[in-house]
Scaffold this motif. Structure first.
Motif, PDB file in Angstrom:
ATOM      1  N   SER A   1     -52.346  -6.163 -20.200  1.00 34.44           N
ATOM      2  CA  SER A   1     -52.278  -6.563 -18.795  1.00 34.44           C
ATOM      3  C   SER A   1     -50.829  -6.724 -18.370  1.00 34.44           C
ATOM      4  CB  SER A   1     -53.012  -7.878 -18.561  1.00 34.44           C
ATOM      5  OG  SER A   1     -54.175  -7.937 -19.322  1.00 34.44           O
ATOM      6  N   ILE A   2     -50.032  -7.340 -19.245  1.00 37.60           N
ATOM      7  CA  ILE A   2     -48.631  -7.574 -18.886  1.00 37.60           C
ATOM      8  C   ILE A   2     -47.880  -6.255 -18.776  1.00 37.60           C
ATOM      9  CG2 ILE A   2     -46.468  -8.606 -19.693  1.00 37.60           C
ATOM     10  CD1 ILE A   2     -47.980 -11.013 -20.504  1.00 37.60           C
TER      11      ILE A   2
ATOM     12  N   VAL B   1     -48.772  -4.706 -15.561  1.00 34.20           N
ATOM     13  CA  VAL B   1     -48.143  -5.385 -14.438  1.00 34.20           C
ATOM     14  C   VAL B   1     -46.688  -4.955 -14.292  1.00 34.20           C
ATOM     15  CG1 VAL B   1     -47.272  -7.643 -13.752  1.00 34.20           C
ATOM     16  CG2 VAL B   1     -49.676  -7.362 -14.348  1.00 34.20           C
TER      17      VAL B   1
ATOM     18  N   VAL C   1     -46.672  -1.505 -12.779  1.00 30.72           N
ATOM     19  CA  VAL C   1     -47.126  -1.500 -11.386  1.00 30.72           C
ATOM     20  C   VAL C   1     -46.101  -2.144 -10.461  1.00 30.72           C
ATOM     21  CG1 VAL C   1     -48.851  -2.449  -9.816  1.00 30.72           C
ATOM     22  CG2 VAL C   1     -49.577  -1.333 -11.916  1.00 30.72           C
ATOM     23  N   THR C   2     -45.512  -3.258 -10.891  1.00 27.72           N
ATOM     24  CA  THR C   2     -44.525  -3.905 -10.017  1.00 27.72           C
ATOM     25  C   THR C   2     -43.355  -2.961  -9.767  1.00 27.72           C
ATOM     26  OG1 THR C   2     -43.646  -4.955 -11.998  1.00 27.72           O
ATOM     27  CG2 THR C   2     -44.929  -6.342 -10.491  1.00 27.72           C
TER      28      THR C   2
ATOM     29  N   GLN D   1     -40.432  -7.891  -6.519  1.00 32.24           N
ATOM     30  CA  GLN D   1     -40.771  -7.525  -7.882  1.00 32.24           C
ATOM     31  C   GLN D   1     -40.892  -8.768  -8.769  1.00 32.24           C
ATOM     32  OE1 GLN D   1     -38.899  -3.594  -9.051  1.00 32.24           O
ATOM     33  NE2 GLN D   1     -37.771  -5.123 -10.203  1.00 32.24           N
TER      34      GLN D   1
ATOM     35  N   VAL E   1     -44.092 -10.772  -7.777  1.00 33.50           N
ATOM     36  CA  VAL E   1     -45.339 -10.181  -8.271  1.00 33.50           C
ATOM     37  C   VAL E   1     -45.462 -10.371  -9.777  1.00 33.50           C
ATOM     38  CG1 VAL E   1     -46.661  -8.045  -8.522  1.00 33.50           C
ATOM     39  CG2 VAL E   1     -45.445  -8.505  -6.407  1.00 33.50           C
ATOM     40  N   LEU E   2     -44.338 -10.186 -10.462  1.00 33.10           N
ATOM     41  CA  LEU E   2     -44.335 -10.334 -11.907  1.00 33.10           C
ATOM     42  C   LEU E   2     -44.674 -11.773 -12.315  1.00 33.10           C
ATOM     43  CD1 LEU E   2     -43.778  -8.284 -14.110  1.00 33.10           C
ATOM     44  CD2 LEU E   2     -41.449  -9.153 -14.249  1.00 33.10           C
TER      45      LEU E   2
ATOM     46  N   ALA F   1     -48.292 -12.470 -11.621  1.00 32.00           N
ATOM     47  CA  ALA F   1     -49.183 -11.799 -12.566  1.00 32.00           C
ATOM     48  C   ALA F   1     -49.198 -12.537 -13.897  1.00 32.00           C
ATOM     49  CB  ALA F   1     -48.736 -10.359 -12.750  1.00 32.00           C
TER      50      ALA F   1
ATOM     51  N   TYR G   1     -51.194 -15.642 -13.490  1.00 33.25           N
ATOM     52  CA  TYR G   1     -52.630 -15.366 -13.465  1.00 33.25           C
ATOM     53  C   TYR G   1     -53.161 -15.123 -14.867  1.00 33.25           C
ATOM     54  CZ  TYR G   1     -52.843 -14.726  -8.375  1.00 33.25           C
ATOM     55  OH  TYR G   1     -52.821 -14.906  -7.045  1.00 33.25           O
TER      56      TYR G   1
END
Lengths: 337, 322
Positions: free
Chosen positions: A15-16, A19, A22-23, A305, A308-309, A312, A315
């Motif tokens: 997931s990381i 992320v 994507v970021t 960036q 969002v990071l 994420a 989360y």
């Protein structure tokens, strides 16, 4: 339990990675040219090109990505174009503001919603059940910015009970020595009660408006979950064994009913953390939401960036914590790992 | 021998309020269980067997209401006790075992703790002693390796094991009366016999009275002293098990027997009982709720139900018994 922790940690790694990719992509795909914005309206094409080179934006995407990874590995999220400050420092000062507000709101919401939901289920059809229904309906139908504005208008402007909605602390008070970044905790640790009360007064209105909103899903889920558990066979067994009503409701029913509530709690928490931009705007709260929105408007991609990071990672950490909490409450989850 | 009743239910009526009207689930039900005796409540689904038990235990659904009757137990009327006083009795003096042991146990609490909860609640053990007492109980219900099993959760045990745990919970405080509500439903046949034997032995050991609720007449005949046959909230016949099997007097009991597989009856010969239970919401329920399905119906059947004593401990509620 350790096995569960490790296996869940391992699932967090992809997931990381996702992320991070994507970021990077997302911020490059944003409309607007940061170099042009940074150079100003009157800048010549030459100057813009120069700035683009300086920012490394003229390189190919893979090259930029490698540079981004190298920076990230060193804990460097780049500098904000508009303030010139390192993004890491700015997020580190702003995240505790948002976190303190969100956590306080959540503690308030949980403290009210869970007893309310439990009572509504145990005394189904009585006034407390109706109160629960009214509270949940009101909670979902009043948006946070509306309750925030209403509270500021009533309690600050009309009644003057609350301080001006001007951030985390009154201008005449200086922030406590940073230890955790949470003003309430820091001031309590350093014994500075004046700052503690000042910070609490500032926190009260935004925290309550957010609590009212998050109360609704929590109370509703607690009530529904309690009702279904109270109707189950093992509660009948517990009652047939003559167990005290308190034991039946808490040790037997509530512990079983709490699982879906934990799930909702996680959802509410992540929602609050990201979506409190509106409350932060209303109360001039120097939080991370406001920061991200400003950065987005100015095409300042490094803070976006970074935001969002951070979100994420938060989360993922939150979901991890919830998984572990599940394992603590329900032995069947432990077995699955 | 003059037997002392451990529980005497008299004139018990229960109504359920539903959206579509009031359901008269139990209508003037009466029976008794002596100390050390095992009595079966038999009837098809919906006949009011479990509701009778729940009413006696005081754990009726909130929609259910006792409208008349007494349940005399140890000198007190259970139906007149406050919830608080009744809770003192439940689990200590009168206990209940349910069907589907897997769902009847708290899924996220260790079985040892669930036994300990009951012991501690009724003063059978103190908190520090409770784990040891729980192991003792597991030994009594013959669970192998009890020291390890007290630490187990219900999902880690088989259905038969879970029912043993249920029995351990119910018998932890050595009650005077045990109500077993279809305790073997959902268990395989060999486990059924083991569980029934276990309940029988433990009851015999402590002179406990047992009410055994079932729709399985053969099982009832094998393990019980007397059988009480219920139909649509009425008790239609009560008799010693052997006598009922040999000479059922109520037409419904006879039909029920004919529908029970046994050594002498092959599956092909089994007869199903025609018709279904009457709608208990009807305002014009006939006096005999079986009369609509009955082949021996007379004009007399419209009169209030008789309560005929036709033998020693043998009663039948029928105007035209066999």
């Amino acid at each position: 339990m350790l096995k569960l922790l490790l296996s869940r940690l391992a699932t967090a790694v992809p997931s990381i990675v996702g992320v991070v990719v994507v970021t990077f992509m997302l911020t490059r795909l944003l409309p607007g040219d940061p170099a042009a914005y940074f150079a100003g309206l009157a800048a010549s094409p030459q100057a813009i090109a120069e700035i683009r080179t300086k920012l490394g934006l003229d390189k190919s995407l893979p090259e930029q990505f490698v540079a981004y990874l190298v920076d990230l590995a060193q804990g460097n999220l780049g500098n904000s174009l508009s303030t010139g400050q390192p993004v890491v420092t700015e997020i580190a000062t702003r995240l505790p503001a948002s976190a303190e507000l969100t956590l306080l709101a959540l503690i308030l919401a949980v403290g009210i919603a869970i007893p309310l939901g439990v009572l509504a289920a145990v005394k189904q059809g009585t006034w407390i059940d109706h109160l629960c229904r009214i509270a949940t309906t009101a909670g979902v139908s009043l948006p946070v910015f509306f309750t925030g504005l209403l509270f500021a208008y009533v309690f600050y402007y009309l009644l003057q009970w609350a301080p001006a909605p001007s951030g985390r602390l009154d201008v005449f008070l200086s922030p406590p020595t940073p230890i955790t970044g949470f003003y309430l905790i820091d001031s309590a640790l350093t014994g500075n009660m004046e700052v503690f009360w000042g910070a609490l007064r500032q926190l009260a209105l935004p925290a309550i408006s957010m609590a009212i909103f998050s109360l609704a899903p929590l109370a509703r889920m607690t009530r529904g979950s309690m009702l279904s558990v109270l109707g189950s066979d093992f509660i009948r067994t517990a009652r047939a064994s003559g167990l005290a009503p308190g034991t039946v409701v808490f040790t037997y029913a509530f512990r079983n009913a709490v699982l879906p509530v934990i799930t909702v709690l996680g959802m509410v928490f992540s929602f609050l953390l990201g979506a409190n931009v509106l409350v932060e705007t209303v109360f001039a709260w120097p939080g991370i939401g406001l920061y991200a929105v400003n950065a987005l408007i100015t095409s300042d991609y490094a803070p976006v960036q970074g935001f969002v990071l951070t979100m994420a990672v938060l989360y993922i950490a939150l979901n991890l914590a919830i998984d572990l909490l599940y394992g603590l409450v329900d032995p069947r989850v432990r077995l699955d790992s | 021998m003059t037997a002392v009743p451990a529980l005497a239910v008299e004139d018990l009526s229960v109504e359920f309020r539903t959206r579509s009207g009031t359901v008269k689930v139990l209508d003037h039900v009466g029976f008794s269980v002596d100390k050390g005796e095992t009595v079966a409540l038999v009837g098809e689904s919906g006949s009011g067997k479990s509701v009778t038990a729940f009413a006696v235990m005081g754990i009726l659904d909130p929609a259910g209401r006792v409208t008349s009757g007494r349940a005399l137990f140890g000198g007190a009327d259970l139906l007149a006790l406050s919830e608080h006083d009744l809770a003192e009795q439940r689990g200590r003096e009168l206990s209940m075992i349910f069907q589907n042991p897997r769902t009847a146990l708290n899924p996220i609490r260790k079985v040892g703790q669930q036994i300990a909860d009951v012991l501690v609640r009724h003063g059978g053990a103190t908190r520090p002693d409770a784990p040891r007492a729980a192991v003792e109980m597991l030994k009594r219900v013959r669970i192998p390796d009890p020291e390890r099993r007290v630490e187990a959760y219900p999902f880690e045990l088989s259905g038969g094991m879970c029912q043993r745990i249920m029995i351990a919970i119910a018998l932890a405080c050595r009650p005077a009366l045990l109500i077993a509500d279809e305790p073997t439903t959902g268990l395989d046949v060999t486990t059924q016999a083991v569980i029934m034997d276990l309940i029988g032995e433990l009851a015999h050991e402590s002179g406990m009275a047992t009410i055994f609720i079932t729709h399985d007449l053969a099982l009832a005949a094998e393990y019980c002293d007397r059988i009480v046959v219920m139909h649509a909230g009425h008790i239609v016949e009560a008799a010693p098990a052997r006598e009922l099997f040999a000479h059922p007097r109520h037409p419904y009991s006879a039909k029920l027997l004919a529908a029970t597989p046994g050594e002498t009856v092959s599956l092909a010969e089994l007869a199903s009982i025609p018709g279904g239970l009457p709608d208990l919401r009807r305002p014009d329920l006939p006096a005999c709720r079986y009369s609509d399905r009955c082949e021996r119906r007379l004009d007399d059947c419209a009169r209030p139900l008789p309560h005929r004593v036709i033998g020693e401990r043998h009663t039948v509620s029928c105007w035209n018994p066999l």
